[in-house]
Design a protein around this motif. Structure first.
Motif, PDB file in Angstrom:
ATOM      1  N   UNK A   1      -1.697  -0.856   6.490  1.00  0.00           N
ATOM      2  CA  UNK A   1      -1.863  -1.796   5.361  1.00  0.00           C
ATOM      3  C   UNK A   1      -2.767  -1.161   4.323  1.00  0.00           C
ATOM      4  N   UNK A   2      -2.427  -1.441   3.073  1.00  0.00           N
ATOM      5  CA  UNK A   2      -3.218  -0.949   1.940  1.00  0.00           C
ATOM      6  C   UNK A   2      -3.442  -2.110   0.966  1.00  0.00           C
ATOM      7  N   UNK A   3      -4.420  -1.925   0.143  1.00  0.00           N
ATOM      8  CA  UNK A   3      -4.706  -2.965  -0.855  1.00  0.00           C
ATOM      9  C   UNK A   3      -3.698  -2.834  -1.996  1.00  0.00           C
ATOM     10  N   UNK A   4      -2.888  -3.834  -2.194  1.00  0.00           N
ATOM     11  CA  UNK A   4      -1.889  -3.729  -3.267  1.00  0.00           C
ATOM     12  C   UNK A   4      -2.538  -3.526  -4.628  1.00  0.00           C
ATOM     13  N   UNK A   5      -1.899  -2.681  -5.427  1.00  0.00           N
ATOM     14  CA  UNK A   5      -2.316  -2.359  -6.786  1.00  0.00           C
ATOM     15  C   UNK A   5      -3.651  -1.614  -6.841  1.00  0.00           C
ATOM     16  N   UNK A   6      -4.233  -1.368  -5.696  1.00  0.00           N
ATOM     17  CA  UNK A   6      -5.471  -0.585  -5.637  1.00  0.00           C
ATOM     18  C   UNK A   6      -5.206   0.742  -4.938  1.00  0.00           C
ATOM     19  N   UNK A   7      -4.627   0.628  -3.779  1.00  0.00           N
ATOM     20  CA  UNK A   7      -4.242   1.832  -3.021  1.00  0.00           C
ATOM     21  C   UNK A   7      -2.752   2.101  -3.247  1.00  0.00           C
ATOM     22  N   UNK A   8      -2.433   3.343  -3.351  1.00  0.00           N
ATOM     23  CA  UNK A   8      -1.019   3.722  -3.522  1.00  0.00           C
ATOM     24  C   UNK A   8      -0.669   4.900  -2.620  1.00  0.00           C
ATOM     25  N   UNK A   9       0.613   4.997  -2.290  1.00  0.00           N
ATOM     26  CA  UNK A   9       1.118   6.128  -1.469  1.00  0.00           C
ATOM     27  C   UNK A   9       1.392   7.287  -2.416  1.00  0.00           C
ATOM     28  N   UNK A  10       0.542   8.325  -2.334  1.00  0.00           N
ATOM     29  CA  UNK A  10       0.674   9.458  -3.257  1.00  0.00           C
ATOM     30  C   UNK A  10       1.807  10.390  -2.865  1.00  0.00           C
TER      31      UNK A  10
END
Length: 312
Positions: free
Chosen positions: A47-56
């Motif tokens: 899980x990642x924080x939407x709009x904060x963390x992104x899959x590079x």
């Protein structure tokens, strides 16, 4: 008011659900927060924080193979195409280096393979290239392992899978091999012919020796037979001389010879003269010989008896 709360609750729930992502087996995902590296996600649910963390980005951790084709020339000025297959993978503990330090790792690997092959092949001859291909592959692996390990890539194996000279060069090499094999075949054939000739000469010499021994034994047997025949004939027929017996044997052999010639279907022997008149002549000659021999014998017997009388 309650409706707004419900909408906000659904929005928050939706944002929360959007933050989940799955990483498949043997892959790794790079997570960034506002453009800065955050973490490496391995296989599983995350899980990642939407709009904060992104899959590079995503990196495959599987073993990959890169085929590099290099055109170069050998020490004897023959251009060849060498194909080197490099097997590599991203090191599990160096995913960050592999993702951020190299933008296109395949180009880097190709460059180092070019450098190693073109430094080694031009100093050896074409035949030696085929013999030392394992050494070339080992040199490529050692060079790549030392360099690529700093960038997070592990080199498993480097293989020289193909060495392809120009078509005319391969044709000339085949002609050389064909000529050498034909030369070897000619030498072997000559040796075989020599052995056949020698063996044939030895066999002929042995055959001649055995044939001569057989003729000698045959003549000895004939002489012994004639001697026994003369002795037996004189013992059984009183008053006959050795000349009579010889005349009879001569006549018998003559008719035996005619019988053998007559039994042969492919004979080309001609007896001259040989006619009824000729037979009479032969018979008369044999008869005259026998009479002459008897007359000579009668003349010699009184002389022998007179010589044996004692002197008075």
């Amino acid at each position: 008011m309650s409706g707004l709360v419900v909408v906000l609750g659904l929005g928050i729930l939706l944002l929360f659900l959007v933050g989940f992502y799955v990483v498949t087996q043997q892959t790794a995902k790079i997570i960034e927060r506002f453009g800065r590296f955050k973490k490496v996600s391995q296989a599983g649910l995350h899980w990642r924080i939407p709009f904060v963390d992104r899959i590079a980005g995503t990196l495959s951790l599987r073993i990959q193979q890169l085929d590099v084709k290099i055109e170069t020339k050998t020490k004897d000025n023959v251009f060849v195409n060498v194909v080197v297959s490099v097997q590599y993978h991203v090191h599990h503990q160096k995913v960050i280096d592999a993702f951020y330090r190299l933008q296109q790792p395949e180009f880097q690997i190709r460059s180092y393979v070019y450098d190693v092959v073109r430094a080694r092949v031009p100093v050896i001859k074409l035949d030696t290239v085929f013999e030392t291909k394992d050494e070339i592959a080992l040199a490529v692996k050692n060079e790549l392992s030392e360099i690529m390990d700093d960038f997070g890539y592990s080199i498993l194996k480097a293989l020289v899978t193909d060495i392809d000279p120009a078509a005319k060069v391969k044709a000339s090499m085949n002609q050389i091999q064909t000529a050498q094999r034909l030369k070897l075949a000619a030498v072997e054939e000559a040796e075989a012919e020599k052995i056949r000739v020698v063996k044939a000469a030895e066999a002929e010499a042995e055959s001649k020796a055995l044939q001569g021994r057989g003729i000698a034994d045959q003549r000895l047997a004939i002489v012994n037979g004639l001697r026994e025949s003369v002795t037996d004939f004189q013992d059984n027929v009183p008053g006959t001389s050795p000349q009579d017996v010889m005349n009879l044997v001569l006549m018998t052999q003559y008719f035996d010879t005619l019988k053998d010639i007559g039994l042969s279907s492919d004979t080309n022997t001609i007896l001259i003269p040989h006619s009824p008149g000729g037979m009479n002549q032969v018979s008369d000659q044999l008869r005259e010989a026998m009479i002459t021999a008897n007359a000579i014998d009668k003349v010699q017997k009184p002389n022998i008896n007179n010589n044996r009388q004692p002197p008075t």
